[in-house]
Design a protein around this motif. Structure first.
Motif, mmCIF file in Angstrom:
data_model
loop_
_atom_site.group_PDB
_atom_site.id
_atom_site.type_symbol
_atom_site.label_atom_id
_atom_site.label_comp_id
_atom_site.label_asym_id
_atom_site.label_seq_id
_atom_site.Cartn_x
_atom_site.Cartn_y
_atom_site.Cartn_z
ATOM 1 N N MET A 1 0.726 -0.972 -0.016
ATOM 2 C CA MET A 1 0.188 0.262 -0.036
ATOM 3 C C MET A 1 1.422 1.261 0.112
ATOM 4 O O MET A 1 1.954 1.345 0.938
ATOM 5 N N PRO A 2 0.073 2.413 -0.687
ATOM 6 C CA PRO A 2 1.353 3.132 -1.038
ATOM 7 C C PRO A 2 1.347 4.204 0.266
ATOM 8 O O PRO A 2 -0.233 4.044 0.910
ATOM 9 N N ARG A 3 2.513 4.925 0.948
ATOM 10 C CA ARG A 3 2.176 5.614 1.810
ATOM 11 C C ARG A 3 1.140 6.869 1.423
ATOM 12 O O ARG A 3 1.562 7.683 0.434
ATOM 13 N N GLN A 4 1.073 7.809 2.227
ATOM 14 C CA GLN A 4 0.482 8.421 1.898
ATOM 15 C C GLN A 4 1.056 10.273 1.670
ATOM 16 O O GLN A 4 1.616 10.248 2.282
ATOM 17 N N ILE A 16 1.717 -1.001 9.863
ATOM 18 C CA ILE A 16 2.696 -1.598 9.204
ATOM 19 C C ILE A 16 1.709 -2.354 8.660
ATOM 20 O O ILE A 16 1.512 -3.097 10.128
ATOM 21 N N SER A 17 2.013 -2.954 7.692
ATOM 22 C CA SER A 17 1.109 -4.645 7.232
ATOM 23 C C SER A 17 1.933 -5.142 7.558
ATOM 24 O O SER A 17 2.504 -5.328 8.567
ATOM 25 N N ARG A 18 1.177 -6.095 7.827
ATOM 26 C CA ARG A 18 1.674 -7.693 7.973
ATOM 27 C C ARG A 18 3.290 -7.879 7.084
ATOM 28 O O ARG A 18 4.396 -8.144 7.971
ATOM 29 N N ALA A 23 9.285 -7.739 8.402
ATOM 30 C CA ALA A 23 10.588 -7.188 7.821
ATOM 31 C C ALA A 23 11.316 -5.773 8.894
ATOM 32 O O ALA A 23 12.447 -6.353 9.244
ATOM 33 N N TYR A 24 10.292 -5.819 9.752
ATOM 34 C CA TYR A 24 10.807 -4.911 10.438
ATOM 35 C C TYR A 24 11.170 -5.227 12.177
ATOM 36 O O TYR A 24 12.564 -5.174 12.624
ATOM 37 N N VAL A 25 10.856 -7.054 12.140
ATOM 38 C CA VAL A 25 11.178 -8.085 13.102
ATOM 39 C C VAL A 25 12.431 -8.752 12.363
ATOM 40 O O VAL A 25 13.178 -9.687 13.459
ATOM 41 N N SER A 48 -10.626 -1.949 9.830
ATOM 42 C CA SER A 48 -11.250 -2.740 9.182
ATOM 43 C C SER A 48 -12.082 -3.970 9.318
ATOM 44 O O SER A 48 -11.288 -4.415 9.888
ATOM 45 N N ASP A 49 -13.178 -4.137 9.483
ATOM 46 C CA ASP A 49 -13.271 -5.732 8.467
ATOM 47 C C ASP A 49 -12.273 -6.971 7.939
ATOM 48 O O ASP A 49 -11.942 -7.672 8.580
ATOM 49 N N ARG A 50 -11.261 -6.364 7.190
ATOM 50 C CA ARG A 50 -11.022 -7.219 6.468
ATOM 51 C C ARG A 50 -9.386 -6.834 6.890
ATOM 52 O O ARG A 50 -8.216 -7.172 5.800
ATOM 53 N N ARG A 51 -9.391 -4.973 6.979
ATOM 54 C CA ARG A 51 -7.850 -4.902 7.125
ATOM 55 C C ARG A 51 -7.447 -4.143 8.486
ATOM 56 O O ARG A 51 -7.900 -4.464 9.257
ATOM 57 N N LYS A 52 -6.192 -4.824 8.974
ATOM 58 C CA LYS A 52 -4.889 -5.267 10.069
ATOM 59 C C LYS A 52 -3.819 -4.029 9.581
ATOM 60 O O LYS A 52 -2.985 -4.546 8.894
#
Length: 91
Positions: A1-4, A16-18, A23-25, A48-52
């Motif tokens: 997902m692109p940065r705002q 941040i995404s999964r 990668a962070y870990v 949201s319902d689908r986004r974590k």
């Protein structure tokens, strides 16, 4: 997902995404999933319902709690004396 585009480029994201969390870990996404499942890494925030997404601050705290290679794991028994005192008083 692109940065705002509204955020300054010097401001790091808080969530941040999964894939980014893995990668962070410094592990693969599958290993990261296992670490979330067994409690070594935090569960995601639900956007949201689908986004974590994962909170970088929570990841930092989980990383700090990981054992250090070559050191004995520390056990936090700070509250053990409280339970013992209550048990003795109840007798």
């Amino acid at each position: 997902m692109p940065r705002q585009a509204a955020l300054p480029p010097t401001l790091p994201p808080r969530l941040i995404s999964r894939e980014a969390a893995a990668a962070y870990v410094c592990v693969s996404p599958n290993t990261f999933d296992e670490m979330v499942q067994d409690g070594r890494m935090p569960r995601p925030r639900r956007l949201s319902d689908r986004r974590k997404a994962w909170d970088v601050r929570s990841l930092d705290a989980a990383i700090d709690a990981l054992p250090v290679d070559g050191e004995a794991p520390t056990i936090d028994d700070t509250w053990n004396d409280i339970d013992a005192a209550q048990a003795a008083a109840a007798r």
